[in-house]
Scaffold this active site. Structure first.
Site, PDB file in Angstrom:
ATOM      1  N   THR A  29      -3.952 -12.312 -12.731  1.00  9.97           N
ATOM      2  CA  THR A  29      -4.940 -10.739 -13.627  1.00  9.97           C
ATOM      3  C   THR A  29      -5.392 -11.294 -15.133  1.00  9.97           C
ATOM      4  OG1 THR A  29      -3.695  -8.903 -13.199  1.00  9.97           O
ATOM      5  CG2 THR A  29      -3.464  -8.762 -15.751  1.00  9.97           C
TER       6      THR A  29
ATOM      7  N   GLN B  23      -9.113  -7.010  -5.095  1.00  9.27           N
ATOM      8  CA  GLN B  23      -7.891  -6.691  -5.240  1.00  9.27           C
ATOM      9  C   GLN B  23      -7.331  -4.744  -5.921  1.00  9.27           C
ATOM     10  OE1 GLN B  23      -3.270  -7.330  -6.927  1.00  9.27           O
ATOM     11  NE2 GLN B  23      -3.219  -8.343  -5.412  1.00  9.27           N
TER      12      GLN B  23
ATOM     13  N   HIS C 226      -2.792  -3.727  -3.131  1.00 17.36           N
ATOM     14  CA  HIS C 226      -1.833  -4.739  -4.024  1.00 17.36           C
ATOM     15  C   HIS C 226      -0.770  -3.398  -3.714  1.00 17.36           C
ATOM     16  CE1 HIS C 226       0.559  -6.266  -6.798  1.00 17.36           C
ATOM     17  NE2 HIS C 226      -0.450  -6.437  -8.176  1.00 17.36           N
TER      18      HIS C 226
ATOM     19  N   ASN D 114       5.020  -6.175  -6.899  1.00 19.81           N
ATOM     20  CA  ASN D 114       4.907  -6.454  -7.888  1.00 19.81           C
ATOM     21  C   ASN D 114       5.635  -5.080  -8.207  1.00 19.81           C
ATOM     22  OD1 ASN D 114       4.577  -8.743  -7.401  1.00 19.81           O
ATOM     23  ND2 ASN D 114       2.719  -8.957  -8.611  1.00 19.81           N
TER      24      ASN D 114
ATOM     25  N   TYR E  36       4.279  -1.918  -8.050  1.00 17.89           N
ATOM     26  CA  TYR E  36       3.479  -0.907  -8.917  1.00 17.89           C
ATOM     27  C   TYR E  36       3.219  -0.005  -7.405  1.00 17.89           C
ATOM     28  CZ  TYR E  36       1.909  -4.531 -12.430  1.00 17.89           C
ATOM     29  OH  TYR E  36       1.834  -5.545 -12.945  1.00 17.89           O
TER      30      TYR E  36
ATOM     31  N   ARG F   7      -0.830  -7.389   0.300  1.00 16.71           N
ATOM     32  CA  ARG F   7       0.467  -8.224  -0.691  1.00 16.71           C
ATOM     33  C   ARG F   7       1.315  -7.586  -0.670  1.00 16.71           C
ATOM     34  NH1 ARG F   7      -0.051 -11.997  -6.007  1.00 16.71           N
ATOM     35  NH2 ARG F   7       0.545 -13.492  -5.080  1.00 16.71           N
TER      36      ARG F   7
ATOM     37  N   ASN G 255       9.420  -5.037 -12.475  1.00 15.67           N
ATOM     38  CA  ASN G 255       8.688  -3.065 -12.852  1.00 15.67           C
ATOM     39  C   ASN G 255      10.268  -2.442 -12.298  1.00 15.67           C
ATOM     40  OD1 ASN G 255       6.447  -3.546 -14.245  1.00 15.67           O
ATOM     41  ND2 ASN G 255       4.880  -4.068 -12.186  1.00 15.67           N
TER      42      ASN G 255
ATOM     43  N   GLY H  83      -1.601 -19.979  -8.155  1.00 13.37           N
ATOM     44  CA  GLY H  83      -2.508 -18.974  -8.787  1.00 13.37           C
ATOM     45  C   GLY H  83      -2.536 -19.873 -10.177  1.00 13.37           C
ATOM     46  N   ARG H  84      -1.603 -20.032 -10.593  1.00 12.43           N
ATOM     47  CA  ARG H  84      -0.967 -20.690 -12.081  1.00 12.43           C
ATOM     48  C   ARG H  84      -2.199 -22.257 -12.029  1.00 12.43           C
ATOM     49  NH1 ARG H  84       5.029 -20.484 -12.962  1.00 12.43           N
ATOM     50  NH2 ARG H  84       4.610 -19.680 -10.345  1.00 12.43           N
TER      51      ARG H  84
HETATM   52  C1  8OZ Z   1       0.478  -9.826 -14.596  1.00 13.97           C
HETATM   53  C2  8OZ Z   1       0.353  -9.374 -15.946  1.00 13.97           C
HETATM   54  C3  8OZ Z   1       0.306  -8.085 -15.631  1.00 13.97           C
HETATM   55  C4  8OZ Z   1       0.045  -7.655 -13.955  1.00 13.97           C
HETATM   56  C5  8OZ Z   1       0.067  -8.776 -11.031  1.00 13.97           C
HETATM   57  C6  8OZ Z   1      -1.332  -7.137 -11.758  1.00 13.97           C
HETATM   58  O1  8OZ Z   1       2.059  -8.679 -11.525  1.00 13.97           O
HETATM   59  C7  8OZ Z   1      -0.309  -7.779 -12.012  1.00 13.97           C
HETATM   60  C8  8OZ Z   1       0.073  -8.736 -13.368  1.00 13.97           C
HETATM   61  C9  8OZ Z   1       0.358 -10.119 -13.530  1.00 13.97           C
HETATM   62  O2  8OZ Z   1       0.376  -8.473  -9.606  1.00 13.97           O
END
Ligand code: 8OZ
Length: 347
Positions: free
Chosen positions: A5, A79, A157, A160, A162, A209, A217, A299-300
């Site tokens: 993101t 994604q 996705h 994380n 969501y 994923r 979250n 990633g990073r």
């Molecule tokens: C960082 C900030 C906002 C969203 C994730 C899509 O954690 C994100 C995300 C990452 O999967």
């Protein structure tokens, strides 16, 4: 390249004009890029300036990205994302409450608004049973739109914390209908969404994923092995190309990741397994050699090193990433990280 993101989309949540260059810099022959998380519906957005895949303008914007990546010989999956309760009414059309499996708010962190203000998360509205087909349809249309935009495949996705993980995990899903309770019910939405996406793309172009042990979250499950072994066994029956497991995430995803062993789930997923989260070149090689995983996503390090695969292969030093430019802003920290001298990463 792991999904990342960056919160830099232009008006209308269209990939910005630098996005083709950003992705093309990171495209390599044979390597796979997973795009940043991309909402399948305006209701699925929960952060400022994240791109969508639900409008004609967004499809056209993504087409420029996929063309640029393909010109470099790369491959790119989109994604597909819906944040569920991790949204805020300020993102929602008509200012309505975000939706989730149950009317349970995230309490361990705060939400952003479109103007980057921090506000408490609201208590979401629990989706009615008769609204669930519409959610599945949004993913199906997102998958179709991704095809129109020239992607090579899609990743669902379900990590994380969501929407799909909100349904999976017992902490966020207190439903009493066929989408709640037993693991078979909590995994139902994930499996129906994945099936819908497979119907569009064919199973060999679809990945999923998951984050089995994380709590980001405010999610969590009372029996993660029981839940995720079931989910993986069922995904196996759908013949999808890969599953990507993210190492556990503690606290805010904008801060620190805490690696945790995901080897306990390996026996339930005999197919291609991607892992991600804090790997180095050596630890990635070790993960492959030991058959812990089949591929490692970065990633990073990929943000800061557009030519990361070349550098890892050569054992070359890496640029350091600047966390302050991960989210929002423009070219700085996006397309200006240098490649090694003499290594062409952009035309
Ligand atoms: C960082 C900030 C906002 C969203 C994730 C899509 O954690 C994100 C995300 C990452 O999967």
């Amino acid at each position: 390249m792991a999904p990342l993101t960056r919160m830099r989309a232009a008006d209308g949540n269209v990939p910005n004009e630098l996005a083709p260059e950003y992705y093309a810099q990171r495209a390599s022959q044979g390597g796979l890029i997973i795009s940043e998380a991309t909402q399948v519906s305006p209701y699925g957005q929960g952060y400022p300036s994240t791109p969508g895949i639900h409008s004609a303008e967004q499809i056209a914007g993504w087409k420029k990205v996929t063309d640029a990546v393909h010109t470099k010989g790369g491959l790119i999956f989109l994604q597909l994302w819906h944040v569920g309760r991790s949204s805020h009414s300020s993102f929602q059309p008509g200012g309505v409450l975000p939706v989730g499996p149950s009317a349970i708010a995230i309490t361990d962190q705060v939400s952003l608004t479109p103007e980057w203000m921090t506000v408490p998360y609201e208590t979401p509205r629990a989706l009615e049973l008769n609204e669930i087909p519409g959610i599945i349809e949004a993913y199906r249309q997102g998958a179709r739109n991704a095809m129109a935009a020239g992607f090579d495949g899609v990743e669902v996705h379900a990590a994380n914390g969501y929407l799909l993980q909100q349904f999976l995990d017992s902490k966020s899903n207190h439903r009493t209908d066929i989408y709640g309770g037993a693991v078979e019910n909590r995994a139902r939405l994930l499996l129906e969404v994945t099936q819908a996406v497979v119907d569009v793309w064919g199973a060999e172009r679809v990945g999923v994923r998951l984050m089995p042990f994380g709590t980001y979250n405010d999610v969590g499950d009372s029996d993660p092995i029981g839940l995720y072994s079931y989910a993986l066994t069922q995904l196996d029956r759908l013949d999808i190309a890969y599953v990507s497991l993210i190492e556990a995430r503690k606290g805010n995803s904008m801060e620190i990741d805490t690696p945790k062993d995901i080897g306990a789930l390996r026996p339930y997923w005999p197919r291609t397994l991607l892992v991600a989260g804090g790997f180095t070149g050596e630890s990635a090689e070790q993960a492959i050699v030991s058959r812990h995983a089949d591929a490692v996503a970065f990633g990073r390090q990929f943000i800061a090193n557009p030519d990361l695969p070349v550098r890892l292969k050569m054992g070359a030093p890496l640029n350091h990433y600047d966390r302050s430019t991960f989210y929002g802003g423009g070219a700085a920290g996006y397309v200006d990280y240098p490649a090694l001298d003499g290594v062409a990463t952009s035309d």
